[in-house]
Design an enzyme around this catalytic site. Structure first.
Site, PDB file in Angstrom:
ATOM      1  N   LYS A   3      -7.394  15.386  -4.228  1.00 46.25           N
ATOM      2  CA  LYS A   3      -6.688  15.750  -5.453  1.00 46.25           C
ATOM      3  C   LYS A   3      -6.335  17.239  -5.471  1.00 46.25           C
ATOM      4  O   LYS A   3      -5.293  17.630  -6.020  1.00 46.25           O
ATOM      5  CB  LYS A   3      -7.522  15.369  -6.675  1.00 46.25           C
ATOM      6  CG  LYS A   3      -7.671  13.862  -6.885  1.00 46.25           C
ATOM      7  CD  LYS A   3      -6.319  13.180  -7.076  1.00 46.25           C
ATOM      8  CE  LYS A   3      -6.458  11.713  -7.426  1.00 46.25           C
ATOM      9  NZ  LYS A   3      -5.147  11.063  -7.672  1.00 46.25           N
ATOM     10  N   TYR A  19     -12.599  12.636  -2.644  1.00 42.33           N
ATOM     11  CA  TYR A  19     -11.728  12.521  -3.809  1.00 42.33           C
ATOM     12  C   TYR A  19     -11.304  13.904  -4.295  1.00 42.33           C
ATOM     13  O   TYR A  19     -10.117  14.152  -4.542  1.00 42.33           O
ATOM     14  CB  TYR A  19     -12.463  11.769  -4.923  1.00 42.33           C
ATOM     15  CG  TYR A  19     -11.614  11.527  -6.157  1.00 42.33           C
ATOM     16  CD1 TYR A  19     -10.654  10.529  -6.172  1.00 42.33           C
ATOM     17  CD2 TYR A  19     -11.776  12.300  -7.303  1.00 42.33           C
ATOM     18  CE1 TYR A  19      -9.871  10.299  -7.291  1.00 42.33           C
ATOM     19  CE2 TYR A  19     -11.001  12.084  -8.427  1.00 42.33           C
ATOM     20  CZ  TYR A  19     -10.051  11.078  -8.419  1.00 42.33           C
ATOM     21  OH  TYR A  19      -9.267  10.872  -9.528  1.00 42.33           O
ATOM     22  N   ASN A  61       0.970   8.016  -9.106  1.00 42.93           N
ATOM     23  CA  ASN A  61      -0.290   7.717  -9.767  1.00 42.93           C
ATOM     24  C   ASN A  61      -1.327   7.021  -8.893  1.00 42.93           C
ATOM     25  O   ASN A  61      -2.528   7.187  -9.115  1.00 42.93           O
ATOM     26  CB  ASN A  61      -0.007   6.841 -10.995  1.00 42.93           C
ATOM     27  CG  ASN A  61      -1.267   6.264 -11.605  1.00 42.93           C
ATOM     28  OD1 ASN A  61      -2.084   6.985 -12.174  1.00 42.93           O
ATOM     29  ND2 ASN A  61      -1.439   4.956 -11.464  1.00 42.93           N
ATOM     30  N   ASP A  69       0.854  -1.183   0.000  1.00 40.59           N
ATOM     31  CA  ASP A  69       0.000   0.000   0.000  1.00 40.59           C
ATOM     32  C   ASP A  69       0.895   1.239   0.000  1.00 40.59           C
ATOM     33  O   ASP A  69       1.873   1.307   0.745  1.00 40.59           O
ATOM     34  CB  ASP A  69      -0.887  -0.021   1.253  1.00 40.59           C
ATOM     35  CG  ASP A  69      -2.015   0.989   1.195  1.00 40.59           C
ATOM     36  OD1 ASP A  69      -1.743   2.173   0.889  1.00 40.59           O
ATOM     37  OD2 ASP A  69      -3.162   0.612   1.467  1.00 40.59           O
ATOM     38  N   VAL A  70       0.557   2.224  -0.819  1.00 40.16           N
ATOM     39  CA  VAL A  70       1.398   3.427  -0.879  1.00 40.16           C
ATOM     40  C   VAL A  70       1.334   4.247   0.403  1.00 40.16           C
ATOM     41  O   VAL A  70       2.174   5.125   0.619  1.00 40.16           O
ATOM     42  CB  VAL A  70       1.024   4.324  -2.088  1.00 40.16           C
ATOM     43  CG1 VAL A  70       1.388   3.651  -3.391  1.00 40.16           C
ATOM     44  CG2 VAL A  70      -0.447   4.726  -2.049  1.00 40.16           C
ATOM     45  N   THR A  85     -10.814   3.516 -16.806  1.00 41.45           N
ATOM     46  CA  THR A  85      -9.948   2.719 -15.942  1.00 41.45           C
ATOM     47  C   THR A  85     -10.791   1.946 -14.925  1.00 41.45           C
ATOM     48  O   THR A  85     -11.966   2.263 -14.685  1.00 41.45           O
ATOM     49  CB  THR A  85      -8.958   3.607 -15.162  1.00 41.45           C
ATOM     50  OG1 THR A  85      -9.668   4.281 -14.108  1.00 41.45           O
ATOM     51  CG2 THR A  85      -8.277   4.608 -16.073  1.00 41.45           C
TER      52      THR A  85
END
Length: 257
Positions: free
Chosen positions: A159, A155, A92, A65-66, A190
């Protein structure tokens, strides 16, 4: 190395590499002749499939996991041992949410922030530490960073924060000859969409994913959603040698106009 350098002296790091924009960017970098690729994703099966597509390209694949700081410390050491350093990075990895502010739980909010913002910070930290000879970084933000979308508060906020973090990284990177820019895609075909609770219902009502994407993208001025490889080409353009840093490229087909 001058500030105009593209950062191709070392390997390239890509998070969220197993699918979507990440996978397309990995393949584009390999086709361009990357000297080495560091691929990060928590999807071990998907990541393995991408590695098999790369043939003889030198690859370091890491499954984690990032947002896992300890995992990043281990990955940072592994990159140094395998490649010596980095020349490029694509920040990303990300997840979506689909709840209005009045409905979203704090746990869901924090989950989005952990991946999209904490994970991005940890990726930037590792990349900038390992770009001792300069480099180029692209963060994958979103048109949602600059245009409000109902039902996507976490979200959009994550961002927007990432977009400003990109600017800070660009200022801090100047001394190391590291350029940092952002790309802000609109709708892209995606697997990220599958994370939304309403996606399966939409797909069923339209008769398949292709029809669902076409329906959602119908109002985009250029006539649909982008393909992942189209966004990957724009990412490679930002990684290429140049004099741009701290900027963002809106690749949304006119959605935000």
């Amino acid at each position: 190395m001058t500030p105009t350098a593209g950062g191709r002296a070392g390997a390239a790091l890509i998070t969220g590499a197993a699918s979507g924009i990440g996978r397309a960017t990995v393949l584009a970098l390999a086709a361009r002749g990357a000297g080495g690729l560091v691929l990060i994703d928590r999807d071990a099966v998907g990541l393995g499939a991408v590695v098999r597509e790369l043939g003889d390209t030198p690859v370091l694949a890491r499954v984690h996991d990032v947002a896992d700081e300890a995992a990043w410390e281990a990955t940072e050491a592994a990159i140094g041992e395998r490649f010596g350093g980095l020349g490029e990075a694509v920040v990303n990895a990300g997840i979506a949410d689909g709840a209005a502010i009045v409905d979203i739980s704090l746990a869901a909010w924090r989950r989005v922030m952990a991946v999209n913002l904490d994970g991005a910070m940890l990726t930037l930290r590792t990349a900038m530490r390992l770009m001792t000879g300069g480099g180029a970084i692209v963060t994958v933000c979103s048109a949602a960073a600059i245009k409000a979308e109902p039902g996507a508060g976490a979200y959009c906020a994550s961002k927007a924060a990432l977009l400003h973090l990109t600017r800070v990284a660009a200022r801090e990177g100047v001394a190391q000859h590291i350029r940092v820019n952002a790309i802000c895609p609109g709708g892209v075909e995606t697997p990220l969409w599958r994370q939304n609770a309403w996606w399966d219902k939409l797909v069923a009502s339209k008769g398949g994913e292709a029809a669902a994407f076409a329906a959602m993208g119908a109002s985009t001025p250029l006539g649909g959603f982008a393909k992942p490889d189209e966004i990957a080409r724009d990412i490679l353009a930002l990684l290429a040698p140049g004099f741009t840093t701290g900027a963002h490229l809106v690749s949304d087909g006119g959605y935000s106009l």
